[in-house]
Enzyme design. Sequence first.
Site, PDB file in Angstrom:
ATOM      1  N   HIS A 429       0.817  -1.215   0.000  1.00  0.00           N
ATOM      2  CA  HIS A 429       0.000   0.000   0.000  1.00  0.00           C
ATOM      3  C   HIS A 429       0.846   1.258   0.000  1.00  0.00           C
ATOM      4  CE1 HIS A 429      -2.081   3.326   2.058  1.00  0.00           C
ATOM      5  NE2 HIS A 429      -3.057   2.984   1.241  1.00  0.00           N
ATOM      6  N   ARG A 519      30.078  -4.371 -17.043  1.00  0.00           N
ATOM      7  CA  ARG A 519      31.130  -5.018 -16.245  1.00  0.00           C
ATOM      8  C   ARG A 519      30.582  -6.234 -15.516  1.00  0.00           C
ATOM      9  NH1 ARG A 519      31.555   0.532 -15.287  1.00  0.00           N
ATOM     10  NH2 ARG A 519      33.480   1.498 -16.046  1.00  0.00           N
ATOM     11  N   ARG A 586      31.815  -7.348 -20.950  1.00  0.00           N
ATOM     12  CA  ARG A 586      33.204  -7.750 -20.738  1.00  0.00           C
ATOM     13  C   ARG A 586      33.251  -8.944 -19.793  1.00  0.00           C
ATOM     14  NH1 ARG A 586      36.978  -3.292 -18.177  1.00  0.00           N
ATOM     15  NH2 ARG A 586      36.010  -4.052 -16.250  1.00  0.00           N
ATOM     16  N   GLU A 688      43.839  -2.165 -24.578  1.00  0.00           N
ATOM     17  CA  GLU A 688      44.276  -1.466 -23.368  1.00  0.00           C
ATOM     18  C   GLU A 688      45.745  -1.727 -23.034  1.00  0.00           C
ATOM     19  OE1 GLU A 688      41.781  -2.924 -20.204  1.00  0.00           O
ATOM     20  OE2 GLU A 688      41.845  -4.967 -20.982  1.00  0.00           O
ATOM     21  N   GLY A 709      40.342   0.769 -23.694  1.00  0.00           N
ATOM     22  CA  GLY A 709      40.273   0.982 -22.246  1.00  0.00           C
ATOM     23  C   GLY A 709      41.299   2.026 -21.857  1.00  0.00           C
ATOM     24  N   SER A 710      40.874   3.270 -21.800  1.00  0.00           N
ATOM     25  CA  SER A 710      41.848   4.357 -21.599  1.00  0.00           C
ATOM     26  C   SER A 710      42.510   4.295 -20.229  1.00  0.00           C
ATOM     27  CB  SER A 710      41.172   5.718 -21.803  1.00  0.00           C
ATOM     28  OG  SER A 710      40.105   5.901 -20.896  1.00  0.00           O
ATOM     29  N   ASN A 711      41.863   3.656 -19.254  1.00  0.00           N
ATOM     30  CA  ASN A 711      42.459   3.578 -17.922  1.00  0.00           C
ATOM     31  C   ASN A 711      43.748   2.744 -17.946  1.00  0.00           C
ATOM     32  OD1 ASN A 711      40.132   4.902 -17.259  1.00  0.00           O
ATOM     33  ND2 ASN A 711      39.212   3.227 -16.108  1.00  0.00           N
ATOM     34  N   ASP A 712      43.635   1.503 -18.417  1.00  0.00           N
ATOM     35  CA  ASP A 712      44.822   0.640 -18.467  1.00  0.00           C
ATOM     36  C   ASP A 712      45.802   1.077 -19.552  1.00  0.00           C
ATOM     37  OD1 ASP A 712      44.803  -1.230 -16.375  1.00  0.00           O
ATOM     38  OD2 ASP A 712      43.198  -2.367 -17.327  1.00  0.00           O
ATOM     39  N   CYS A 759      35.727   2.854 -23.915  1.00  0.00           N
ATOM     40  CA  CYS A 759      34.875   2.663 -22.736  1.00  0.00           C
ATOM     41  C   CYS A 759      35.587   3.078 -21.458  1.00  0.00           C
ATOM     42  CB  CYS A 759      34.421   1.207 -22.627  1.00  0.00           C
ATOM     43  SG  CYS A 759      35.774   0.029 -22.448  1.00  0.00           S
TER      44      CYS A 759
END
Length: 805
Positions: A429, A519, A586, A688, A709-712, A759
Amino acid sequence: MARYTRWFKEIGIEDVAEVGGKNASLGEMYRSLTGEGVLVPNGFAVTADAYRYVLEYNGAWPRLHALLDNLDIDDVKALQEAGAACRKIVQECRIPDDLREEILKGYDELKSQYGDTLSLAVRSSATAEDSPEASFAGQNDTYLNISGEEALLDAYLRCLASNFTDRSLHYKHDHGFDWSRVYLSVVVMKMVRSDKGASGVMFSIDTETGFKDVVFINAAYGLGENVVQGTIDPDSFYVHKPTFEKGYRAVLKRRLGKKEFKMVFASELNTGNIAVEFTKNIETDEKERRRFCIDDEDVMVLADYAIRVEKHYSKKAGYRKPMDMEWAKDGLDGNLYMVQARPETVESQKRGAVLEMYHLKEKGDVLVSGRAVGTKIGRGKVRIIRDVGELGSFEPGEVLVSETTTPDWEPVMKRAAAVVTNRGGRTCHAAIVSRELGIPAVVGAENATDVLEDGMEVTVSCAEGETGNVYRGLLEYEVVRTDLSKMQKPKTEIMMNLGNPDIAFSLASLPVDGIGLARMEFIINEYIKAHPMALKHMERVDEETKAKLERLAEAFDSPEEFFIKRLSEGVATIAASVYPNPCVVRMSDFKTNEYAKLLGGRFFEPEEDNPMIGFRGAARYTHPAYEEGFALECAAMKRVREEMGFENVVLMIPFCRRVEEGKKVLRTMRKYGLERGEKGLKIYVMCEIPNNVIQIDAFSEIFDGFSIGSNDLTQLTLGVDRDSEVVAFDYDERDPGVLKMIEMAVAGAKRNGRHSGICGQAPSDYPEVAEFLVKLGIDSISLNPDSVLKTLKNVVELERKLGRI
């Protein structure tokens, strides 16, 4: 010919003025959908004319007008006194002989169809009920397991009297209905013996987000009142309508509820005696609580019902009409029945294409959590209400906190900044009314009335997914409104990074071209919580860990099935939010230290000095230490695509160091039923590692696309550990060397006719990186959800300057 009763086969949705919304809808379904396999128990309506007849015959109208015509509806005490007096007048009415004879004749005919042991459901059906503007949910009374003539007639009068409950009178006033022109028809129908089975409610839409492509089902043991009233935490299921209609039969996602009680019939009621308490609650045992109360086959039948009901009502209306439905499973005959259908009253009223997103600008201490209702945020001082007698103390703008709510509480709920309850699920409710009122609610918070205190300042957030949080203090938040109808789409595909299935439906209205990065790790960490090898080899863990693993998987046939279904349903939920657009998933990319933190992980993971460049990604998949875990991942993805129907899922391999390693992974995937190119399966690889860029031509021969994968890539190009705070100043995705690597990757993908996307975090954080990527002609940019709209506008403007649009 009957004057005051009409059988379901004789009525339809056009007869609301005569038989009320509930009866009209039951008749509509019985008459139009039973031939399509939708089971509806038979019954008849006692008409609105009978209601007027009873009141006129007993001279009740003048007394009711005297009590109600000049009533201050917002004076809680006056409303309570007037409502009680009205109900007494109606309950003391005498049913005229001819009406009494008609009702009992109908009862006899139902017994001739179902047998003398038949019991009845006697339910109110208001003539203003179940309109798109107002559901009248829970406003009027229902009486179950009615046996015997006098019990039926008594229940009939009680239903008529419920037109004058405090909640119903206030609800009519709030929605602009004249109390004297809302009449009560009554449903008399075969009682579905869900006391020995299960029951619940379902919607042909996601109730929190308006996502239209799912059926949402709540279920619990016993009679359905506990689910509707919010006295328990039910099981819940989602089914994806587009894939269901293509022939796939699978639950999209599920949640095991506590199901603390089940409502059954009180045993003394089969004697035919008149009684006030027709039902009782009994506690469920631990075994019942730890398993789902209906199986997947039942869920599929209910989804089929829901889709058929929505299509039928939409066809009659001439536009898509989301539906709110009640169902029951008879424990005696094993059949599933539809027992109510009405228009959904929140999302169906929304017009236009304005996207409204709430964001907390700061965080505080979480005091309590529960199930989020809606996606909004509210703030105010806590007011704990423990029973209906305390409602008069509630002040406008306060946060209403209670064990649960009932329809009697609605006069104060409409003045609340937010609602928090100890008990209830998304169709209780409190949830239904909060949705109608457009206020945030957190239900099923368990200990809210103990933790929160009167006068405490709190912020109630339902903007963070399925979990609603109550924070200490009045936190700052913002509301971003975007008119999607005026937004132009760029040539560059704008996609979204997403790992959390709980927020997928709330983001489905974002104008993206798909999911560029789903992910898998988030799903494993949050919904599975166990290391896949530990689930596969419980003989290799200690007894304490084994017991925890068994508890996690006990609602499933095996630990492996638990992993496969939880992972596949999490991924499928994300894929459903953008279906049929692509969803790039991934495969797992935990590092050894992260895997070790999963339940049972310490028994399978080595210790590494630098896990960031250690045993991760593609290297694990074919290694004896993890291949069996990867096989479970593959089984889950095979299920997503082939059993659940999400052929829009593209798989992606992370941290693939060498071409030979990529070939080995693809052979292993083929071994476990995932062959590139078969049934349209595309397999991408993360770009990456510098070697991915240097050897992009060779990688292009074995993979269908690349996601940068721009981070790695930044970490490995600059030689900077991105987890190290000491050298964080040297970590910069905008470094010329990193940008050159990205440029080479995009050019290489184009040269080989392969998809190129990105990504990583860079385009979400830095507009200049997004601009750089557009100028390169990258195929897609995948962003964090909070960056999508701003970046999309920037890309459109840039493409306009470049003459591309």
